[in-house]
Motif scaffolding. Structure first.
Motif, mmCIF file in Angstrom:
data_model
loop_
_atom_site.group_PDB
_atom_site.id
_atom_site.type_symbol
_atom_site.label_atom_id
_atom_site.label_comp_id
_atom_site.label_asym_id
_atom_site.label_seq_id
_atom_site.Cartn_x
_atom_site.Cartn_y
_atom_site.Cartn_z
ATOM 1 N N GLY A 164 -13.606 36.710 19.108
ATOM 2 C CA GLY A 164 -14.206 35.818 18.115
ATOM 3 C C GLY A 164 -13.192 35.431 17.058
ATOM 4 N N GLY A 165 -13.565 34.454 16.266
ATOM 5 C CA GLY A 165 -12.632 33.982 15.241
ATOM 6 C C GLY A 165 -13.202 32.808 14.500
ATOM 7 N N GLN A 166 -12.323 31.833 14.238
ATOM 8 C CA GLN A 166 -12.753 30.689 13.449
ATOM 9 C C GLN A 166 -12.128 29.406 13.974
ATOM 10 N N CYS A 167 -12.904 28.332 13.877
ATOM 11 C CA CYS A 167 -12.393 27.014 14.281
ATOM 12 C C CYS A 167 -12.436 26.094 13.070
ATOM 13 N N GLU A 168 -11.268 25.637 12.624
ATOM 14 C CA GLU A 168 -11.203 24.724 11.480
ATOM 15 C C GLU A 168 -10.880 23.319 11.968
ATOM 16 N N ILE A 169 -11.618 22.372 11.446
ATOM 17 C CA ILE A 169 -11.411 20.974 11.827
ATOM 18 C C ILE A 169 -11.111 20.175 10.559
ATOM 19 N N LYS A 170 -9.985 19.466 10.590
ATOM 20 C CA LYS A 170 -9.613 18.634 9.442
ATOM 21 C C LYS A 170 -9.241 17.264 9.961
ATOM 22 N N THR A 220 -16.788 10.107 13.592
ATOM 23 C CA THR A 220 -16.794 9.665 12.199
ATOM 24 C C THR A 220 -15.479 8.991 11.831
ATOM 25 N N LEU A 221 -14.378 9.530 12.378
ATOM 26 C CA LEU A 221 -13.062 8.980 12.042
ATOM 27 C C LEU A 221 -12.710 7.749 12.867
ATOM 28 N N GLY A 222 -13.575 7.383 13.801
ATOM 29 C CA GLY A 222 -13.357 6.162 14.562
ATOM 30 C C GLY A 222 -12.580 6.329 15.853
ATOM 31 N N PHE A 223 -12.447 7.574 16.341
ATOM 32 C CA PHE A 223 -11.794 7.796 17.641
ATOM 33 C C PHE A 223 -12.701 7.260 18.752
ATOM 34 N N SER A 224 -12.090 6.842 19.854
ATOM 35 C CA SER A 224 -12.858 6.281 20.970
ATOM 36 C C SER A 224 -13.729 7.356 21.613
ATOM 37 N N LEU A 225 -14.691 6.912 22.400
ATOM 38 C CA LEU A 225 -15.585 7.824 23.102
ATOM 39 C C LEU A 225 -14.787 8.787 24.001
ATOM 40 N N THR A 226 -13.763 8.241 24.677
ATOM 41 C CA THR A 226 -12.949 9.081 25.552
ATOM 42 C C THR A 226 -12.197 10.132 24.741
ATOM 43 N N ASP A 227 -11.646 9.723 23.595
ATOM 44 C CA ASP A 227 -10.948 10.692 22.737
ATOM 45 C C ASP A 227 -11.923 11.738 22.185
ATOM 46 N N GLN A 228 -13.126 11.318 21.861
ATOM 47 C CA GLN A 228 -14.132 12.279 21.388
ATOM 48 C C GLN A 228 -14.373 13.352 22.449
ATOM 49 N N THR A 229 -14.479 12.907 23.705
ATOM 50 C CA THR A 229 -14.724 13.861 24.793
ATOM 51 C C THR A 229 -13.500 14.740 25.035
ATOM 52 N N ARG A 230 -12.294 14.120 24.975
ATOM 53 C CA ARG A 230 -11.066 14.915 25.131
ATOM 54 C C ARG A 230 -11.023 16.032 24.097
ATOM 55 N N LEU A 231 -11.274 15.669 22.842
ATOM 56 C CA LEU A 231 -11.182 16.656 21.765
ATOM 57 C C LEU A 231 -12.263 17.733 21.920
ATOM 58 N N ALA A 232 -13.494 17.299 22.200
ATOM 59 C CA ALA A 232 -14.597 18.264 22.339
ATOM 60 C C ALA A 232 -14.312 19.242 23.480
ATOM 61 N N THR A 233 -13.732 18.716 24.566
ATOM 62 C CA THR A 233 -13.442 19.563 25.725
ATOM 63 C C THR A 233 -12.328 20.561 25.392
ATOM 64 N N ALA A 234 -11.289 20.075 24.693
ATOM 65 C CA ALA A 234 -10.182 20.958 24.306
ATOM 66 C C ALA A 234 -10.685 22.058 23.365
ATOM 67 N N ILE A 235 -11.534 21.698 22.419
ATOM 68 C CA ILE A 235 -12.091 22.688 21.496
ATOM 69 C C ILE A 235 -12.914 23.722 22.263
ATOM 70 N N SER A 236 -13.654 23.243 23.249
ATOM 71 C CA SER A 236 -14.469 24.150 24.061
ATOM 72 C C SER A 236 -13.593 25.196 24.760
ATOM 73 N N GLU A 237 -12.490 24.725 25.343
ATOM 74 C CA GLU A 237 -11.578 25.642 26.048
ATOM 75 C C GLU A 237 -11.002 26.693 25.090
ATOM 76 N N ILE A 238 -10.516 26.216 23.952
ATOM 77 C CA ILE A 238 -9.777 27.109 23.045
ATOM 78 C C ILE A 238 -10.719 28.074 22.308
ATOM 79 N N THR A 239 -11.889 27.581 21.917
ATOM 80 C CA THR A 239 -12.817 28.501 21.231
ATOM 81 C C THR A 239 -13.365 29.543 22.210
ATOM 82 N N ARG A 240 -13.488 29.163 23.478
ATOM 83 C CA ARG A 240 -13.941 30.154 24.466
ATOM 84 C C ARG A 240 -12.877 31.249 24.617
ATOM 85 N N ASN A 241 -11.621 30.846 24.666
ATOM 86 C CA ASN A 241 -10.550 31.845 24.711
ATOM 87 C C ASN A 241 -10.643 32.782 23.515
ATOM 88 N N ALA A 242 -10.838 32.185 22.325
ATOM 89 C CA ALA A 242 -10.903 32.989 21.091
ATOM 90 C C ALA A 242 -12.048 33.983 21.162
#
Lengths: 138, 135
Positions: free
Chosen positions: A59-65, A31-53
């Motif tokens: 468990g916990g919370q993931c906030e995206i701004k 939505t913010l106009g990041f490239s496809l590669t950046d979208q995948t980078r971010l999604a992958t990083a979120i996956s790693e960190i939320t799995r740790n949480a």
């Protein structure tokens, strides 16, 4: 535009929530106009960190701004849990380090995918903040 | 949601059609190994072209599945990795080590067929198995 064009929070309680969080991150980046590669980078990083949480923090919370500020598109992801905390952050950031079942790549892997990653941890609270920003061209 | 596993002669095709949970990935691994045990299938193509995130956990499951299948006497080829997924994996310092990969489903099936028939030429005894090892 303001820095909080996008503001959402996803509860991380079950494994499905990892999928929801990473997809929400990808959608926000798109939505913010990041490239496809950046979208995948971010999604992958979120996956790693939320799995740790989920696995280490119970468990916990993931906030995206995100939004556009001063010619930059910017996305901030903050993952918080109320778990025991990370005893040795430097060690946890070492590639290949694992305290559990192959989850040790999480922090170091995620930190290589985003522009900055910081960890605030103590017994009862761990917060991982990630940021990705790109200059808006044209 | 269950991931369908199709049968094409001696080859099992597992097209992962959407982003999957950790549990679904583990379930798929178990089902593939079970099918290698109870059917006459010897090769598996895991098509991941629809996966837009492969994190370290998923990479580990894919690698483990290929190694487990090989240990049983089977062969796994992973096909169709999205370019952005390959970029993210390498940047993270992750790879699919010792796993055969192919650009797409068709090439994976061709590679597996060639591989399986070359096993047959050696009285079915597998030696030095590799198709095109990625990473």
């Amino acid at each position: 535009m303001a820095a909080d064009d996008i503001r959402l929070a996803i509860g991380i309680r079950v494994a499905d929530d990892i999928v929801r969080a990473r997809q929400a991150g990808r959608d926000a980046a798109r939505t913010l106009g990041f490239s496809l590669t950046d979208q995948t980078r971010l999604a992958t990083a979120i996956s790693e960190i939320t799995r740790n949480a989920l696995h280490y923090g119970g468990g916990g919370q993931c906030e995206i701004k995100g939004g556009q500020v001063a010619g930059e598109r910017l996305i901030d992801v903050v993952v918080t849990d109320a778990g025991p905390g990370i005893p040795d952050v430097a060690k946890a950031m070492t590639p290949g380090f694992s305290t559990g079942n192959s989850l040790g790549m999480g922090l170091s892997g995620a930190s290589k995918l985003v522009d900055s990653l910081s960890v605030d941890t103590r017994p009862g609270m761990t917060q991982v903040a990630m940021r990705m920003h790109r200059r808006v061209v044209g | 949601m269950r991931i369908p596993i199709l049968r094409l002669g001696e080859i099992l095709l597992a097209p992962i059609q959407s982003d999957i949970t950790d549990e679904q990935a583990m379930q798929l691994q178990a089902e593939i190994l079970k099918l290698l045990e109870i059917t006459t299938a010897r090769g598996v193509v895991l098509d991941i072209s629809a996966l837009d995130v492969v994190d370290s956990y998923m990479a580990r499951i894919l690698t483990d599945t290929a190694r487990m299948a090989r240990l049983m006497g089977g062969e796994v080829v992973i096909s169709g990795m999205n370019p952005t997924v390959a970029i993210a994996l390498i940047e993270m310092g992750r790879e699919l080590i010792n796993v055969a990969t192919a650009l797409n489903l068709e090439q994976a099936v061709d590679a597996l067929k060639a591989r399986l028939s070359s096993f047959d030429d050696h009285d079915g005894i597998a030696t030095g198995r590799s198709v095109s090892h990625g990473g």
